[in-house]
Design a protein around this motif. Structure first.
Motif, PDB file in Angstrom:
ATOM      1  N   PRO A 127       5.607-124.393  51.094  1.00 34.20           N
ATOM      2  CA  PRO A 127       4.444-125.277  50.897  1.00 34.20           C
ATOM      3  C   PRO A 127       4.550-126.592  51.650  1.00 34.20           C
ATOM      4  O   PRO A 127       3.541-127.271  51.839  1.00 34.20           O
ATOM      5  N   TRP A 128       5.758-126.965  52.105  1.00 29.29           N
ATOM      6  CA  TRP A 128       5.929-128.216  52.842  1.00 29.29           C
ATOM      7  C   TRP A 128       5.172-128.216  54.170  1.00 29.29           C
ATOM      8  O   TRP A 128       5.019-129.264  54.811  1.00 29.29           O
ATOM      9  N   ARG A 129       4.668-127.052  54.581  1.00 30.68           N
ATOM     10  CA  ARG A 129       3.902-126.984  55.835  1.00 30.68           C
ATOM     11  C   ARG A 129       2.566-127.701  55.744  1.00 30.68           C
ATOM     12  O   ARG A 129       1.923-127.967  56.753  1.00 30.68           O
ATOM     13  N   PHE A 130       2.126-127.998  54.513  1.00 30.38           N
ATOM     14  CA  PHE A 130       0.796-128.554  54.308  1.00 30.38           C
ATOM     15  C   PHE A 130       0.885-130.040  53.943  1.00 30.38           C
ATOM     16  O   PHE A 130       1.782-130.453  53.206  1.00 30.38           O
ATOM     17  N   SER A 131      -0.074-130.818  54.457  1.00 34.25           N
ATOM     18  CA  SER A 131      -0.112-132.238  54.137  1.00 34.25           C
ATOM     19  C   SER A 131      -0.503-132.460  52.682  1.00 34.25           C
ATOM     20  O   SER A 131      -0.007-133.364  52.015  1.00 34.25           O
ATOM     21  N   SER A 132      -1.438-131.640  52.173  1.00 34.26           N
ATOM     22  CA  SER A 132      -1.806-131.708  50.759  1.00 34.26           C
ATOM     23  C   SER A 132      -1.015-130.650  50.008  1.00 34.26           C
ATOM     24  O   SER A 132      -0.684-129.607  50.561  1.00 34.26           O
ATOM     25  N   ALA A 133      -0.721-130.932  48.748  1.00 34.03           N
ATOM     26  CA  ALA A 133       0.101-130.020  47.963  1.00 34.03           C
ATOM     27  C   ALA A 133      -0.679-128.761  47.606  1.00 34.03           C
ATOM     28  O   ALA A 133      -1.604-128.813  46.791  1.00 34.03           O
ATOM     29  N   PRO A 134      -0.323-127.617  48.186  1.00 36.25           N
ATOM     30  CA  PRO A 134      -1.033-126.382  47.847  1.00 36.25           C
ATOM     31  C   PRO A 134      -0.436-125.751  46.594  1.00 36.25           C
ATOM     32  O   PRO A 134       0.632-126.153  46.114  1.00 36.25           O
ATOM     33  N   LEU A 135      -1.128-124.759  46.065  1.00 37.51           N
ATOM     34  CA  LEU A 135      -0.524-123.933  45.025  1.00 37.51           C
ATOM     35  C   LEU A 135       0.551-123.074  45.677  1.00 37.51           C
ATOM     36  O   LEU A 135       0.301-122.421  46.698  1.00 37.51           O
ATOM     37  N   THR A 136       1.739-123.079  45.112  1.00 39.40           N
ATOM     38  CA  THR A 136       2.802-122.267  45.678  1.00 39.40           C
ATOM     39  C   THR A 136       2.623-120.815  45.262  1.00 39.40           C
ATOM     40  O   THR A 136       1.863-120.493  44.344  1.00 39.40           O
ATOM     41  N   ALA A 137       3.355-119.945  45.935  1.00 37.68           N
ATOM     42  CA  ALA A 137       3.277-118.522  45.611  1.00 37.68           C
ATOM     43  C   ALA A 137       3.709-118.267  44.170  1.00 37.68           C
ATOM     44  O   ALA A 137       3.105-117.450  43.470  1.00 37.68           O
ATOM     45  N   SER A 138       4.736-118.967  43.708  1.00 35.41           N
ATOM     46  CA  SER A 138       5.210-118.764  42.330  1.00 35.41           C
ATOM     47  C   SER A 138       4.205-119.289  41.315  1.00 35.41           C
ATOM     48  O   SER A 138       4.035-118.695  40.243  1.00 35.41           O
ATOM     49  N   GLN A 139       3.523-120.379  41.629  1.00 40.02           N
ATOM     50  CA  GLN A 139       2.499-120.891  40.723  1.00 40.02           C
ATOM     51  C   GLN A 139       1.337-119.902  40.587  1.00 40.02           C
ATOM     52  O   GLN A 139       0.821-119.683  39.488  1.00 40.02           O
TER      53      GLN A 139
END
Length: 646
Positions: free
Chosen positions: A376-388
């Motif tokens: 998820p660090w690839r995104f400037s805004s915090a995305p939902l992670t795969a585990s979430q």
């Protein structure tokens, strides 16, 4: 001429036909609903060419070099495969949201190990709605071919002479086809995916191609017969391309016309019809390009559809076709041909260790992505992670797993059959949504027992004079339907809640017939029907990660289903004849009846993490709205006041 070195122009023309109909099918071009049979054409061709080479070597030398065979396969397949896998992974790292990147990692590792057909069988079907989010889905057929290459040389070497080989090929075809027959007749859940992805069910297709090697030497066909073969073969393939759909049982009987058609075209080589249709310069050129073109086209489609969502316009389809050919040309001239035909230089020295090392590195990198939570660090805004996202999907079942269902009615801790109010939840994969809603409304009420049927998905039930039944042995289908046939159980029920997305559509007619049947056996039974809600082309969590907001989930370009008048428009007879309380989700969640007003987030969760199943928190929020807006109708049906303990 040596069969290993003889160039068959018409076979390359046949490859061109195969790859083009696959591409047209994948790109959604009208008239190619059965274009997936192009893969079966490739299987027949492989069976023919590999058997031809192997028999020629065995008959010439009396033996066979496994090392040389697999070295040729490495040069032929792996450099271009590594090139496309690497480019696809680079694109996935740039474009994909975390959950898609995790899935891509698993596909990358399995493709590198030549087992992606097994992975995709585990995950879902080839025709599933989310298939376009898998840029490496098409590698399943390469895995099947590579599994064929592992066993076929040893099999033919063991048989040695043509008579034994003919018997062996016949047995392979019969056994493989019997497996198809057996699985179709048993029709257990998932049988269609098993047929489609597993190599043993494709064995008869390779065998048909192998039989052509024996027939071409035995048959002395006239020009007229060869012309007839070419025309009939093309007709059989065309018939399959036009008439088959994604609901056709395949391979089984439906694979015979395209496979036999392919065999006839192979045997038509040298005829005037073959020269005109398959041996012209354009057909041969595309045929030579077919492997790289096959590898390139699906990732281009997958990533384009991920970015644009709608790829049905002429402009987009044209752009994807051009991009596919351009990437294929780069792959062919820069990678495939240099490594395949190099007689000296670094390409020849490094093709074997480089290919094996490249596949190993891709496998390791794929596994890293698989267990990375999607970076998820690839995104400037915090995305939902795969585990979430996975946690959100699993949360739907948290109460259901500990609640009462038809298989544990004797369990007094989970099922309270002595209570005066017995509610049965009934429906498809949206039954858990209804359970979460009514469990929130009445789960704490000492007078109410809520029973889950367990969904009708994959049960293929039937209704007759004996009642409801299912021929499916798996999933305890028959056992659950037998409970519905038990007069003692039916008499205890006071209410049935029908929860089924698009539950007023004609595809749900069997469920409505089942509701009518249950109600006929207990005239005092009250029926409650939960309406549908939105459906999106991508998972709502994925849309949020793409667009930065859950509100984007209701953008028209993502919406597959928005029908506020679904009840009025239904043509299912029971919709009009049965008595029931209809609870409209659209009325509750879309205040002014317009798409832009629909709620997409509540109780800290999106309306759904996938394309249409309500999240746990959103279902509970909806339950609160139902308690407020439908309190009186529910009480009139004999239910307690919602959210009360008595």
């Amino acid at each position: 001429m040596d069969a290993k070195r003889e160039y068959l122009r018409h076979v390359d023309g046949l490859r061109a036909l195969a790859v083009l109909i696959v591409i047209f099918f994948h790109f959604g071009i009208s008239g190619f609903s059965g274009g997936y049979v192009g893969v079966d054409i490739f299987f027949v061709i492989s069976g023919f060419l590999i058997t031809r080479i192997l028999i020629a070597e065995i008959e010439t030398t009396g033996s066979f070099s496994f090392l040389n065979f697999y070295k040729r396969r490495i040069r032929r397949l792996f450099p271009a495969l590594i090139f496309i896998l690497s480019l696809s992974t680079l694109a996935a790292l740039i474009i994909f949201a975390p959950e898609n990147l995790v899935q891509h990692g698993g596909a990358l590792a399995s493709a590198a190990l030549s087992v992606s057909n097994i992975l995709f069988w585990f995950e879902s079907g080839y025709f599933d709605s989310a298939a376009h989010l898998k840029p490496l889905l098409h590698t399943w057929s390469l895995s099947v071919e590579e599994q064929f290459y592992l066993v076929w040389p040893a099999f033919l070497l063991l048989l040695r002479n043509r008579l034994n080989i003919a018997i062996g090929i016949t047995l392979v075809a019969l056994i493989s086809f019997y497996l198809n027959f057996h699985y179709v007749k048993t029709a257990e859940p998932g049988f269609a995916d098993t047929l489609f992805f597993w190599a043993p069910f494709r064995g008869f297709e390779f065998a048909i191609g192998a039989a052509c090697v024996l027939l071409e030497k035995r048959l002395e066909l006239s020009q007229f017969v060869r012309n007839v073969f070419a025309v009939i073969g093309l007709g059989l393939i065309s018939y399959s391309v036009v008439t088959l759909t994604d609901t056709s049982v395949f391979p089984y009987l439906n694979a015979l016309p395209p496979c036999i058609g392919t065999a006839l075209i192979i045997l038509s080589g040298g005829s005037m019809a073959s020269k005109i249709i398959f041996e012209n310069k354009l057909a041969v050129a595309i045929g030579l390009l077919s492997y790289s073109l096959y590898l390139a086209h699906w990732p281009i489609y997958s990533f384009t559809r991920y970015v644009l969502t709608d790829v049905s316009s002429f402009t987009v389809i044209s752009a994807m076709l051009v991009a596919s050919f351009l990437l294929a040309l780069i792959s062919f001239f820069a990678v495939e041909r240099p490594f395949r035909f190099a007689s000296s230089g670094w390409q020849k020295r490094w093709v074997y260790p480089g290919s094996l090392a490249g596949l190993l590195l891709l496998c390791i990198f794929g596994l890293t992505l698989k267990f990375s939570d999607g970076w998820p660090w690839r995104f400037s805004s915090a995305p939902l992670t795969a585990s979430q996202i996975e946690e959100g999907k699993s949360k739907r079942f948290i109460d259901l797993h500990s609640g009462c269902n038809l298989l544990v009615l004797e369990n007094t801790e989970r099922c309270h059959m002595e209570r005066p109010i017995q509610i049965l939840l009934f429906g498809n994969s949206h039954e858990p949504d209804g359970y979460n809603i009514f469990n929130y409304l009445y789960g704490a009420n000492a007078k109410v027992n809520i029973i889950s049927f367990g969904t009708v998905n994959d049960c293929n039930f039937i209704i007759n004079e004996q009642g409801l039944s299912s021929p499916v042995k798996a999933l305890d289908c028959q056992r659950r339907f037998e409970t519905l046939n038990n007069p003692e159980f039916i008499s205890k029920l006071t209410h049935v809640v029908y929860s089924n997305h698009t539950g007023f559509e004609y595809v749900a007619r069997d469920l409505w017939a089942a509701l009518a049947h249950i109600q006929q056996r207990n005239s005092a039974l009250k029926l409650i029907v939960l309406g549908s809600y939105l459906e999106t082309s991508l998972g709502c969590a994925t849309i949020r990660n793409k667009e930065g907001s859950f509100d984007a989930c209701k953008k028209p370009e993502y919406i597959n289903y928005f029908k506020t008048d679904e009840r009025d428009q239904s043509i299912v007879p029971e919709v009009k004849t049965l008595e029931y309380l209809y609870i409209s989700k659209f009325d509750l969640l879309c205040p002014d009846g317009k798409l832009e007003s629909c709620l997409t987030f509540a109780n800290g969760e999106p309306m759904f993490y996938d394309e249409h199943h309500l999240s746990y928190g959103f279902a509970q929020y909806l339950a609160k709205l139902i308690a407020s807006e439908y309190q009186q109708p529910l009480v009139q049906l004999g239910l307690p006041k919602p959210l009360s303990s008595e």
